[in-house]
Design an enzyme around this catalytic site. Sequence first.
Site, PDB file in Angstrom:
ATOM      1  NE  ARG A 127      79.785  26.894 -29.126  1.00  0.00           N
ATOM      2  CZ  ARG A 127      79.458  26.720 -30.400  1.00  0.00           C
ATOM      3  NH1 ARG A 127      79.091  25.526 -30.841  1.00  0.00           N
ATOM      4  NH2 ARG A 127      79.483  27.741 -31.230  1.00  0.00           N
ATOM      5  CE  LYS A 149      91.210  28.150  -9.679  1.00  0.00           C
ATOM      6  NZ  LYS A 149      92.089  28.916  -8.770  1.00  0.00           N
ATOM      7  CD  GLU A 191     100.323  24.000  -4.029  1.00  0.00           C
ATOM      8  OE1 GLU A 191      99.333  24.135  -3.288  1.00  0.00           O
ATOM      9  OE2 GLU A 191     100.731  24.905  -4.777  1.00  0.00           O
ATOM     10  CE  LYS A 233      91.909  22.122  -6.288  1.00  0.00           C
ATOM     11  NZ  LYS A 233      93.022  22.350  -7.193  1.00  0.00           N
ATOM     12  CD  GLU A 243      90.023  31.335  -6.906  1.00  0.00           C
ATOM     13  OE1 GLU A 243      90.450  30.237  -7.280  1.00  0.00           O
ATOM     14  OE2 GLU A 243      90.710  32.361  -6.862  1.00  0.00           O
ATOM     15  NE  ARG A 248      89.179  26.127  -7.250  1.00  0.00           N
ATOM     16  CZ  ARG A 248      88.970  25.274  -8.228  1.00  0.00           C
ATOM     17  NH1 ARG A 248      87.758  25.103  -8.692  1.00  0.00           N
ATOM     18  NH2 ARG A 248      89.958  24.590  -8.776  1.00  0.00           N
ATOM     19  CG  ASN A 252      94.392  31.219  -4.486  1.00  0.00           C
ATOM     20  OD1 ASN A 252      94.733  30.291  -5.210  1.00  0.00           O
ATOM     21  ND2 ASN A 252      93.307  31.951  -4.724  1.00  0.00           N
ATOM     22  CG  HIS A 255      99.440  29.939  -4.157  1.00  0.00           C
ATOM     23  ND1 HIS A 255      99.325  29.111  -3.059  1.00  0.00           N
ATOM     24  CD2 HIS A 255      99.658  29.111  -5.214  1.00  0.00           C
ATOM     25  CE1 HIS A 255      99.453  27.848  -3.450  1.00  0.00           C
ATOM     26  NE2 HIS A 255      99.655  27.812  -4.748  1.00  0.00           N
ATOM     27  CG  HIS A 259     101.333  33.638  -7.905  1.00  0.00           C
ATOM     28  ND1 HIS A 259      99.971  33.725  -7.759  1.00  0.00           N
ATOM     29  CD2 HIS A 259     101.592  32.322  -8.131  1.00  0.00           C
ATOM     30  CE1 HIS A 259      99.435  32.520  -7.882  1.00  0.00           C
ATOM     31  NE2 HIS A 259     100.392  31.657  -8.111  1.00  0.00           N
ATOM     32  CG  HIS A 272     104.081  26.685  -7.706  1.00  0.00           C
ATOM     33  ND1 HIS A 272     103.688  28.000  -7.769  1.00  0.00           N
ATOM     34  CD2 HIS A 272     103.033  26.006  -7.161  1.00  0.00           C
ATOM     35  CE1 HIS A 272     102.455  28.117  -7.295  1.00  0.00           C
ATOM     36  NE2 HIS A 272     102.034  26.921  -6.924  1.00  0.00           N
TER      37      HIS A 272
HETATM   38  N1  GLY Z   1      95.107  25.416  -7.210  1.00  0.00           N
HETATM   39  C1  GLY Z   1      94.099  26.205  -6.643  1.00  0.00           C
HETATM   40  C2  GLY Z   1      92.741  25.888  -7.158  1.00  0.00           C
HETATM   41  O1  GLY Z   1      92.564  24.888  -7.819  1.00  0.00           O
HETATM   42  O2  GLY Z   1      91.833  26.629  -6.895  1.00  0.00           O
END
Ligand code: GLY
Length: 373
Positions: A127, A149, A191, A233, A243, A248, A252, A255, A259, A272
């Site tokens: 957990r 993430k 980025e 960030k 998000e 958040r 993107n 993106h 994608h 990417h």
């Molecule tokens: N890479 C985008 C985020 O971490 O939300």
Amino acid sequence: MAATRVEVNIPGEAPYDVRIGDEVLDGIGAWCQRTAALAYAPQVLVISDENVAPLYLARAKASLERAGFKVPDIVVPAGESSKSVEVVSELWEAMAALGLTRDCAVLALGGGVVGDLAGFAASTFMRGITVVQAPTTLLAMVDSSVGGKTGINLEAGKNLVGTFCQPSYVCASTDCLATLSEREWRCGCAEVAKSAVVDSDDFFFWLAENAPALMARDTEVATQAIARCVVFKADVVAQDKTESCGVRECLNYGHTLAHAIEKLSGYGTFSHGAAVAEGMRFAAALAHELVGASLDFVNAQADLLDALGLPRLPWTADPAAALDAMKRDKKARAGQVRFVLLRDVGDWEICEVDDDVILAQLQAWNASAPKEA
Ligand code: GLY
């Protein structure tokens, strides 16, 4: 040059440090010892990949061992295919066999794939055990190692299974950037450009001025770029950790199309970052049409991307197929494609864009695409 420290403060989470600097990897053990979440960890399991391990695993392990930790390691194959249920299951079994307990920690040593995979394995094992991120690519230093993430891929798509799990410490050792290929470097630069354009005039004009030095991998400029991205960030994630309240999502930017490009051209055909840069250009063209972005903004962003070695891609696709790929992306809602659109630097909104507008823009995009070299 002394290391730069950025503190990440996210409501409801323990604050953590991001340490950025030359050879900070050699001090990772001492810093882990000073980090409350793992000061008394009996074991720190290092997870790395076959490309990174020969270069940096021994250094990371030596530093952790000097600090008194027991340091087993697992090396996974390099590449996106390791972000799979099979590999994560092997990691869980190995963690159990090593006798990892809840007070142990995992160190993710590598790029975005290793960070996502090791973070996911650690955040689900028993957990959730402590995670430390040691990103070795520019992309991972400026984006994926911070903010929590984690994820693995399914047949149905990338990052469809994952968690939010903040690391307890991030060690960005800028000397590791020396071994990056030109393609990987530019991938990270995309980025950085995304963060600058979404963040502020201050970051944008600083980057425009320093783009040649960043392309030349000037250590001081790279360190500042990473620190600025982390500060940006951290601020975004502090407002919207999971998000879920529309903040958040600004990360993107670029993106939505990126994608689709990666999926339709085959993962790995373009990096990417190259796809994100293309997506930023496409989003700017849409923003000019839909939200009043000026041509000055569109051109200033294009100049920045050009200066970072991220030109328009020789990419075209059947507009219907590209639209379909965007609709299947996990960011789409109720069949509506969503774009982050900027009216200007730092001034963004999330827009649901009608299919016919996207199709028309894709057609125009195809017509203006550069020919393959
Ligand atoms: N890479 C985008 C985020 O971490 O939300």
